[in-house]
Scaffold this motif. Structure first.
Motif, PDB file in Angstrom:
ATOM      1  N   SER A  56       0.841  -1.198   0.000  1.00 52.91           N
ATOM      2  CA  SER A  56       0.000   0.000   0.000  1.00 52.91           C
ATOM      3  C   SER A  56       0.875   1.246   0.000  1.00 52.91           C
ATOM      4  O   SER A  56       1.915   1.289   0.669  1.00 52.91           O
ATOM      5  CB  SER A  56      -0.890   0.007   1.243  1.00 52.91           C
ATOM      6  N   GLU A  57       0.424   2.257  -0.693  1.00 55.21           N
ATOM      7  CA  GLU A  57       1.154   3.534  -0.744  1.00 55.21           C
ATOM      8  C   GLU A  57       1.236   4.194   0.641  1.00 55.21           C
ATOM      9  O   GLU A  57       2.064   5.068   0.864  1.00 55.21           O
ATOM     10  CB  GLU A  57       0.496   4.482  -1.758  1.00 55.21           C
TER      11      GLU A  57
ATOM     12  N   HIS B 225      -4.195   3.066  -8.612  1.00 54.96           N
ATOM     13  CA  HIS B 225      -4.668   3.372  -9.963  1.00 54.96           C
ATOM     14  C   HIS B 225      -3.563   3.193 -11.013  1.00 54.96           C
ATOM     15  O   HIS B 225      -3.845   3.206 -12.215  1.00 54.96           O
ATOM     16  CB  HIS B 225      -5.267   4.790 -10.026  1.00 54.96           C
TER      17      HIS B 225
ATOM     18  N   ASN C  62      -3.819  -1.211 -10.864  1.00 51.14           N
ATOM     19  CA  ASN C  62      -4.665  -1.300 -12.057  1.00 51.14           C
ATOM     20  C   ASN C  62      -4.027  -2.204 -13.124  1.00 51.14           C
ATOM     21  O   ASN C  62      -4.713  -3.028 -13.752  1.00 51.14           O
ATOM     22  CB  ASN C  62      -4.860   0.131 -12.597  1.00 51.14           C
TER      23      ASN C  62
ATOM     24  N   THR D 281      -6.618  -7.828  -0.344  1.00 41.34           N
ATOM     25  CA  THR D 281      -7.219  -7.410   0.929  1.00 41.34           C
ATOM     26  C   THR D 281      -7.286  -5.892   0.903  1.00 41.34           C
ATOM     27  O   THR D 281      -6.294  -5.221   0.599  1.00 41.34           O
ATOM     28  CB  THR D 281      -6.388  -7.892   2.137  1.00 41.34           C
TER      29      THR D 281
ATOM     30  N   SER E 136     -10.418  -2.385   0.760  1.00 41.65           N
ATOM     31  CA  SER E 136     -11.794  -1.885   0.873  1.00 41.65           C
ATOM     32  C   SER E 136     -12.716  -2.544  -0.155  1.00 41.65           C
ATOM     33  O   SER E 136     -12.268  -3.024  -1.201  1.00 41.65           O
ATOM     34  CB  SER E 136     -11.801  -0.370   0.660  1.00 41.65           C
TER      35      SER E 136
ATOM     36  N   GLU F 152     -10.703 -10.123   0.403  1.00 44.38           N
ATOM     37  CA  GLU F 152     -10.901  -9.959   1.854  1.00 44.38           C
ATOM     38  C   GLU F 152     -11.189  -8.482   2.078  1.00 44.38           C
ATOM     39  O   GLU F 152     -10.291  -7.644   1.959  1.00 44.38           O
ATOM     40  CB  GLU F 152      -9.630 -10.381   2.616  1.00 44.38           C
TER      41      GLU F 152
ATOM     42  N   GLY G 193     -15.545  -4.513   7.124  1.00 41.25           N
ATOM     43  CA  GLY G 193     -16.509  -5.058   8.082  1.00 41.25           C
ATOM     44  C   GLY G 193     -17.196  -3.970   8.878  1.00 41.25           C
ATOM     45  O   GLY G 193     -16.790  -2.798   8.859  1.00 41.25           O
TER      46      GLY G 193
ATOM     47  N   CYS H  10     -10.143  -4.415  10.067  1.00 43.11           N
ATOM     48  CA  CYS H  10     -11.349  -4.830   9.343  1.00 43.11           C
ATOM     49  C   CYS H  10     -12.390  -5.463  10.249  1.00 43.11           C
ATOM     50  O   CYS H  10     -13.583  -5.301  10.067  1.00 43.11           O
ATOM     51  CB  CYS H  10     -10.966  -5.807   8.245  1.00 43.11           C
TER      52      CYS H  10
ATOM     53  N   PHE I 158     -10.581 -17.773   7.450  1.00 39.33           N
ATOM     54  CA  PHE I 158     -10.960 -16.388   7.753  1.00 39.33           C
ATOM     55  C   PHE I 158     -11.475 -15.726   6.470  1.00 39.33           C
ATOM     56  O   PHE I 158     -10.839 -15.791   5.434  1.00 39.33           O
ATOM     57  CB  PHE I 158      -9.759 -15.591   8.285  1.00 39.33           C
TER      58      PHE I 158
END
Ligand code: NAD
Length: 487
Positions: A178-179, A210, A214, A228, A230, A252, A255, A286, A451
């Motif tokens: 992740s950034e 993106h 992407n 995993t 959003s 995933e 929640g 989550c 899970f």
């Protein structure tokens, strides 16, 4: 202190660590101090394609090894991760504000790599003589190139959960961090190199969704993608898979987990655990129990215990070993959580939290916050807040609370506190959730239990007993035999 690795790890020992092909970087700031931590390489389309090409080229030789041969670098990586615990803790504290005092992720990561180092022989097909005149088989074979796209709230939880089973099953992998939290993954890349993975088997890139995300989700050579993050991004990835090569997608997602407290529950324990669930990692989890339903007969006492439990939290610098409550990961997360808090202030009663105007001048900190009586249809009751904010409402009957708990598009984790065994199991059957915890709550989990989520919380399951299966194709082999004896 070790220099921070910020480059892309493409094709292992051949290309090793490289800057982005177009030289682009993105800045990473500490959410606690707002100081710049690093400029991180932004993988371009060209870099992402190069990583997939390296993984594709490495696949034939890697998949031809035996599971125990593939296990050797996995085991070595597990050991290196343990040895680098403190540095990995520092990097997540700097990038996304995770307190070092709560950082157990390297132990969990190394347990995963150690487990899967031994687990490759579980990839087994079946045989059947149920069709007269045939002996039939299924073969379980790796997909080829697998992509993994992970979020920022626990990079060292998600990297091993995806990479270890995919690799031991014989796939090669491109993992995009992740950034918001790329540094621990880049550090792991330095360990992948030392662990002796052949070039191209395990590629790790950083960058925004993106761009590199992407490319991966549309890529015709990526045959499975484990994501995993959003629900919003999960839907984009599903669509990209459908528009490109129908790659196998594991999702995933988020929640809005309910915790239900019955009158016969051990209240002290329930209050302590549910508050830890929503406060740990500043609520950026989550499965955090962000909705609590407490029986009306015990609500006042339970709420007092919750307030008491959260009063022991130590807010501050995530690098300070005494800190137990760090900041939100960045300005965007902080603003989003503040937005929900301001909305709930108008709709219900805030019994714990800050009355002051939101102010981020000293970092992106948010006090643990409790609301009572916010209507069930409010956005804050329906949407994932991803902050240390819990909404507590009351109920009077079991049917009523089941209906409230299930009235959500999410279904990741639910918990029930009661000493009545029949009621606990009735609830476990009725709750629409991939996980139901009885007399405990998140982050409680079990490594060998699947899970994942019901409804919009996901597609597929992860865990020691199911993950290898997610990274294998099934091929049916039909063998016609002559039933007549020939001699
Ligand atoms: P996110 O969806 O914004 O980002 C996750 C990853 O997807 C990042 O690496 C990001 O760069 C990438 N991405 C973004 N746009 C993309 C695109 N168009 N194509 C491909 N990739 C793209 O999520 P986040 O904010 O990083 O993480 C928080 C979310 O993750 C929450 O909803 C949380 O509940 C969820 N989560 C779920 C679990 C689980 O196991 N179910 C665990 C942790 C977090």
């Amino acid at each position: 202190m070790a220099a921070i690795e910020t480059r892309l790890f493409i094709n292992g020992k051949v290309r090793q660590f490289v800057e982005a092909s177009d030289g682009r970087t993105f800045p990473l700031y500490s959410p606690a101090t707002k100081e710049k931590v690093a400029d991180v390489s932004e993988a371009s389309e060209e870099d992402t394609n190069a990583a997939v090409a390296a993984a594709k080229a490495a696949f034939p030789a890697w998949s031809a090894l035996s599971p125990s041969e593939r296990g050797v670098p996995l085991r070595k990586l597990a050991q290196l991760i343990e040895e680098n615990h403190d540095e990995l803790a520092r990097l997540d504290a700097l990038s996304m504000g995770r307190p070092v005092s709560t950082f157990a992720d390297p132990g969990r990561a190394s347990a995963h790599f150690n487990h899967y180092a031994e687990a490759g022989y579980e990839a087994l097909g079946t045989s059947s003589v149920n069709t007269p005149g045939f002996v039939n088989l299924t073969l379980r074979q790796p997909f080829g190139v697998v992509a993994a796209i992970i979020p920022w709230n626990g990079p060292l939880v998600f990297l091993p959960m995806k990479a270890a089973p995919a690799l031991v099953a014989g796939n090669t992998i491109v993992l995009k961090s992740s950034e918001k939290a790329p540094l621990t993954c880049a550090k792991i890349a330095t360990l992948v190199e030392k662990a002796g993975f052949p070039p191209g088997v395990f590629n790790i890139i950083s960058g925004h969704g993106h761009i590199s995300g992407n490319v991966l989700s549309h890529h015709m050579d990526v045959r499975a993608l484990s994501f995993t993050g959003s629900g919003r991004t999960g839907r984009i990835i599903q669509q990209a898979a459908a528009k490109s090569n129908m790659k196998n997608v594991i999702l995933e997602l988020g929640g809005k987990s309910p915790s239900i407290i019955f009158p016969d529950a051990e209240l002290d324990k329930a209050a302590k655990e549910t508050m830890y669930s929503i406060q740990w990692n500043s609520g950026q989890v989550c499965m955090a129990n962000s909705r609590i339903y407490v029986h009306e007969s015990i609500a006042p006492r339970f709420i007092e215990l919750c307030k008491k439990s959260l009063s022991t939290v130590v807010k501050g610098d995530p690098l300070d070993p005494k800190t137990t409550h760090g900041p939100q990961a960045d300005k965007l997360q902080w603003e989003s959580v503040q937005h929900y808090i301001e909305a709930s202030k108008k709709l219900g009663q805030m019994v714990l939290g800050s009355e002051e105007q939101p102010d981020d001048s000293n970092g992106y900190f948010i006090e643990p916050t409790i609301f009572l009586g916010v209507p069930e249809d409010a956005k804050a009751m329906k949407e994932e807040i991803f902050g240390p904010v819990v909404h507590i409402n009351t109920f009077s009957t079991e049917d009523e609370v089941v209906a409230k708990a299930n009235d959500s598009e999410y279904g990741l984790y639910a918990s029930v506190y009661t000493n009545d065994l029949s009621r606990a199991l009735r609830m476990a059957k009725k709750l629409e959730s991939g996980n139901v915890a009885i007399n405990c709550t998140s982050p409680t989990g079990a490594l060998d239990m699947p899970f994942g989520g019901y409804k919009s919380s996901g597609v597929g399951r992860e865990g020691y007993t199911v993950s290898i299966d997610q990274y294998l194709e099934t091929k049916t082999v039909l063998m016609k035999i002559d039933e007549e004896t020939s001699l």
